[in-house]
Design an enzyme around this catalytic site. Structure first.
Site, PDB file in Angstrom:
ATOM      1  N   ALA A 163      28.755 -23.475  38.542  1.00 60.13           N
ATOM      2  CA  ALA A 163      29.688 -23.552  37.419  1.00 60.13           C
ATOM      3  C   ALA A 163      30.391 -24.902  37.512  1.00 60.13           C
ATOM      4  O   ALA A 163      30.483 -25.501  38.594  1.00 60.13           O
ATOM      5  CB  ALA A 163      30.680 -22.413  37.493  1.00 60.13           C
ATOM      6  N   GLY A 165      26.988 -20.579  40.479  1.00 62.80           N
ATOM      7  CA  GLY A 165      26.658 -20.035  39.159  1.00 62.80           C
ATOM      8  C   GLY A 165      25.233 -20.357  38.742  1.00 62.80           C
ATOM      9  O   GLY A 165      24.631 -19.620  37.956  1.00 62.80           O
ATOM     10  N   GLU A 210      23.302 -17.726  40.310  1.00 61.80           N
ATOM     11  CA  GLU A 210      23.559 -16.479  39.565  1.00 61.80           C
ATOM     12  C   GLU A 210      22.787 -16.463  38.242  1.00 61.80           C
ATOM     13  O   GLU A 210      22.262 -15.431  37.831  1.00 61.80           O
ATOM     14  CB  GLU A 210      25.066 -16.308  39.328  1.00 61.80           C
ATOM     15  CG  GLU A 210      25.787 -15.937  40.625  1.00 61.80           C
ATOM     16  CD  GLU A 210      27.285 -15.932  40.513  1.00 61.80           C
ATOM     17  OE1 GLU A 210      27.849 -16.901  39.960  1.00 61.80           O
ATOM     18  OE2 GLU A 210      27.907 -14.969  40.976  1.00 61.80           O
ATOM     19  N   GLU A 238      30.267 -21.209  47.072  1.00 64.06           N
ATOM     20  CA  GLU A 238      31.625 -20.911  46.608  1.00 64.06           C
ATOM     21  C   GLU A 238      32.614 -20.795  47.762  1.00 64.06           C
ATOM     22  O   GLU A 238      33.779 -21.197  47.650  1.00 64.06           O
ATOM     23  CB  GLU A 238      31.654 -19.599  45.800  1.00 64.06           C
ATOM     24  CG  GLU A 238      31.094 -19.711  44.397  1.00 64.06           C
ATOM     25  CD  GLU A 238      29.601 -19.438  44.311  1.00 64.06           C
ATOM     26  OE1 GLU A 238      28.899 -19.604  45.338  1.00 64.06           O
ATOM     27  OE2 GLU A 238      29.129 -19.075  43.221  1.00 64.06           O
TER      28      GLU A 238
HETATM   29  N1  DAK Z   1      30.591 -28.958  38.855  1.00 69.63           N
HETATM   30  C1  DAK Z   1      30.892 -30.175  38.324  1.00 69.63           C
HETATM   31  N2  DAK Z   1      30.219 -31.310  38.635  1.00 69.63           N
HETATM   32  C2  DAK Z   1      29.208 -31.217  39.517  1.00 69.63           C
HETATM   33  C3  DAK Z   1      28.846 -29.980  40.119  1.00 69.63           C
HETATM   34  C4  DAK Z   1      29.569 -28.816  39.751  1.00 69.63           C
HETATM   35  N3  DAK Z   1      29.261 -27.599  40.236  1.00 69.63           N
HETATM   36  N4  DAK Z   1      27.823 -30.228  40.972  1.00 69.63           N
HETATM   37  C5  DAK Z   1      27.549 -31.540  40.889  1.00 69.63           C
HETATM   38  N5  DAK Z   1      28.380 -32.139  40.017  1.00 69.63           N
HETATM   39  C6  DAK Z   1      28.401 -33.559  39.636  1.00 69.63           C
HETATM   40  C7  DAK Z   1      29.002 -34.416  40.750  1.00 69.63           C
HETATM   41  O1  DAK Z   1      30.409 -34.401  40.702  1.00 69.63           O
HETATM   42  C8  DAK Z   1      28.421 -35.768  40.380  1.00 69.63           C
HETATM   43  O2  DAK Z   1      29.139 -36.284  39.298  1.00 69.63           O
HETATM   44  P1  DAK Z   1      29.581 -37.868  39.291  1.00 69.63           P
HETATM   45  O3  DAK Z   1      30.367 -38.062  40.529  1.00 69.63           O
HETATM   46  O4  DAK Z   1      28.280 -38.606  39.302  1.00 69.63           O
HETATM   47  O5  DAK Z   1      30.355 -38.005  38.031  1.00 69.63           O
HETATM   48  C9  DAK Z   1      27.026 -35.436  39.854  1.00 69.63           C
HETATM   49  O6  DAK Z   1      27.088 -34.047  39.511  1.00 69.63           O
HETATM   50  C10 DAK Z   1      25.931 -35.610  40.903  1.00 69.63           C
HETATM   51  O7  DAK Z   1      26.315 -34.896  42.059  1.00 69.63           O
HETATM   52  P2  DAK Z   1      26.389 -35.570  43.524  1.00 69.63           P
HETATM   53  O8  DAK Z   1      26.632 -37.036  43.444  1.00 69.63           O
HETATM   54  O9  DAK Z   1      27.343 -34.738  44.329  1.00 69.63           O
HETATM   55  O10 DAK Z   1      24.898 -35.348  44.024  1.00 69.63           O
HETATM   56  P3  DAK Z   1      24.389 -35.113  45.500  1.00 69.63           P
HETATM   57  O11 DAK Z   1      22.918 -35.112  45.451  1.00 69.63           O
HETATM   58  O12 DAK Z   1      25.066 -36.053  46.465  1.00 69.63           O
HETATM   59  O13 DAK Z   1      24.879 -33.631  45.893  1.00 69.63           O
HETATM   60  C11 DAK Z   1      25.164 -31.274  45.537  1.00 69.63           C
HETATM   61  C12 DAK Z   1      24.351 -32.562  45.204  1.00 69.63           C
HETATM   62  C13 DAK Z   1      24.617 -30.154  44.643  1.00 69.63           C
HETATM   63  C14 DAK Z   1      24.963 -30.904  46.983  1.00 69.63           C
HETATM   64  C15 DAK Z   1      26.659 -31.551  45.244  1.00 69.63           C
HETATM   65  O14 DAK Z   1      26.771 -32.132  43.924  1.00 69.63           O
HETATM   66  C16 DAK Z   1      27.497 -30.310  45.307  1.00 69.63           C
HETATM   67  O15 DAK Z   1      27.856 -29.837  46.384  1.00 69.63           O
HETATM   68  N6  DAK Z   1      27.861 -29.769  44.132  1.00 69.63           N
HETATM   69  C17 DAK Z   1      28.732 -28.614  44.042  1.00 69.63           C
HETATM   70  C18 DAK Z   1      27.984 -27.350  44.392  1.00 69.63           C
HETATM   71  C19 DAK Z   1      28.892 -26.135  44.322  1.00 69.63           C
HETATM   72  O16 DAK Z   1      29.881 -26.038  45.059  1.00 69.63           O
HETATM   73  N7  DAK Z   1      28.555 -25.194  43.453  1.00 69.63           N
HETATM   74  C20 DAK Z   1      29.305 -23.976  43.285  1.00 69.63           C
HETATM   75  C21 DAK Z   1      30.393 -24.169  42.252  1.00 69.63           C
HETATM   76  S1  DAK Z   1      31.396 -22.720  42.068  1.00 69.63           S
HETATM   77  C22 DAK Z   1      32.217 -17.272  36.689  1.00 69.63           C
HETATM   78  C23 DAK Z   1      30.865 -17.358  36.829  1.00 69.63           C
HETATM   79  C24 DAK Z   1      30.290 -18.168  37.813  1.00 69.63           C
HETATM   80  C25 DAK Z   1      31.110 -18.926  38.632  1.00 69.63           C
HETATM   81  C26 DAK Z   1      32.474 -18.842  38.494  1.00 69.63           C
HETATM   82  C27 DAK Z   1      33.045 -18.012  37.525  1.00 69.63           C
HETATM   83  N8  DAK Z   1      32.832 -16.407  35.692  1.00 69.63           N
HETATM   84  C28 DAK Z   1      31.934 -15.534  34.918  1.00 69.63           C
HETATM   85  C29 DAK Z   1      34.163 -16.428  35.446  1.00 69.63           C
HETATM   86  C30 DAK Z   1      30.481 -19.804  39.604  1.00 69.63           C
HETATM   87  C31 DAK Z   1      31.163 -20.618  40.428  1.00 69.63           C
HETATM   88  C32 DAK Z   1      30.455 -21.744  41.047  1.00 69.63           C
HETATM   89  O17 DAK Z   1      29.294 -21.975  40.842  1.00 69.63           O
END
Ligand code: DAK
Length: 259
Positions: A67, A110, A113, A133
């Site tokens: 997400a 997400g 999911e 998460e």
């Molecule tokens: N959100 C926003 N931006 C994201 C992102 C994300 N989840 N994942 C990556 N990006 C963006 C990065 O900020 C970066 O943007 P710029 O800096 O270039 O502007 C760009 O994508 C490229 O990412 P990286 O430079 O970080 O690329 P790397 O290859 O170095 O790393 C990575 C890739 C996937 C390991 C890293 O980007 C990362 O750790 N991303 C976050 C992964 C994460 O924590 N995902 C879980 C998020 S929480 C709900 C339903 C579902 C959810 C919540 C509520 N409801 C129904 C209410 C779900 C929650 C989640 O998923």
């Protein structure tokens, strides 16, 4: 498809409804509007008798890295309720046509999911799945703890969910999360081939098989068997059942109408 979208691409070809997540610069991070666009495309495909199967994929180097953290960071608990965020995800999971996911690169949080809302998954050999998460001091909120546990069991799910570690495509296949692992460059081709195969199957059978398999997850064996029996009998009210069996007897190819 009679509308254009901002965060997805959608279209139809040869009985397959395509939905491609389209925010490659942020690894297809799923914002609220993207969820509602996916839902809208899926629901249109569900109503369109030309579409037999839906194929969900991501543009660029990831399927979806979760997400959108930027959008979510300042949300309040009440926002989740008032903006119907959970219900949109729930509706995605009850689409009646088969959904096949093609996952390349990251399917995290997400994004994982969303993949688990698919009925079958193909993944490239560089795909990585996980629930990070916990590293953000939250937890999955769109079915991750439930669907993963039902798929792979309590103790394994606990480990993946509590560590936030990422699993390889090979591991995901070993655990029964995905159907096939293929080379990255062949992912769309192979997934399309499989979707095209399903698109030729009798649509009502696919619909009731999907419904019955979903019930198997929620019902006791006895309740599930009752449900299956009703669906089995219901298919004998279809023209396709007569066509399928007559074609077998007459030694010809069946011509299914979805009726
Ligand atoms: N959100 C926003 N931006 C994201 C992102 C994300 N989840 N994942 C990556 N990006 C963006 C990065 O900020 C970066 O943007 P710029 O800096 O270039 O502007 C760009 O994508 C490229 O990412 P990286 O430079 O970080 O690329 P790397 O290859 O170095 O790393 C990575 C890739 C996937 C390991 C890293 O980007 C990362 O750790 N991303 C976050 C992964 C994460 O924590 N995902 C879980 C998020 S929480 C709900 C339903 C579902 C959810 C919540 C509520 N409801 C129904 C209410 C779900 C929650 C989640 O998923």
């Amino acid at each position: 498809m009679n509308r254009t979208f901002e965060y997805i691409n959608a279209g139809m070809e040869n009985g397959i409804g395509f939905v491609e997540l389209n925010r490659p610069k942020v690894l297809n991070a799923i914002n609220r509007q993207m969820v509602s666009e996916i839902l809208s495309a899926f629901e249109q495909f569900d109503r369109d008798s030309e579409v037999k199967v839906i194929l969900l994929s991501g543009k660029g180097r990831a399927f979806a890295a979760g997400a959108d953290i930027d959008e979510m960071a300042n949300d309040s608990a009440i926002d989740f309720e008032l903006l119907n965020q959970f219900t949109d995800w729930d509706r995605i999971a009850v689409v009646k046509k088969p959904i096949i996911g093609a996952v390349q690169g990251f399917a995290l949080g997400g994004g994982f999911e969303m993949a688990l809302c698919c009925d079958m998954l193909f993944a490239s050999d560089d795909a990585e799945f996980g629930f990070p998460e916990v590293n953000l001091a939250v937890m999955p909120g769109a079915g991750g703890t439930q669907r993963l546990t039902k798929l792979i069991g309590k103790t394994r799910a606990m480990e993946w969910l509590m560590t936030g570690d990422r699993m390889s495509a090979k591991e995901a296949q070993r655990l029964g999360i995905i159907n096939r692992v293929v080379a990255r460059e062949l992912l769309m081709e192979e997934t399309k081939k499989f979707a095209a195969r399903l698109a030729k199957q009798p649509p009502l059978s696919l619909r009731l098989i999907k419904e019955s398999v979903h019930k198997a997850v929620d019902y006791s064996l006895y309740e599930g068997m009752q449900y299956e029996r009703k669906n089995f009998s219901l298919l004998f009210a279809s023209e396709d059942q007569k066509e399928g069996m007559n074609a077998f007897i007459e030694k010809r190819k069946p011509d299914y109408k979805g009726k």
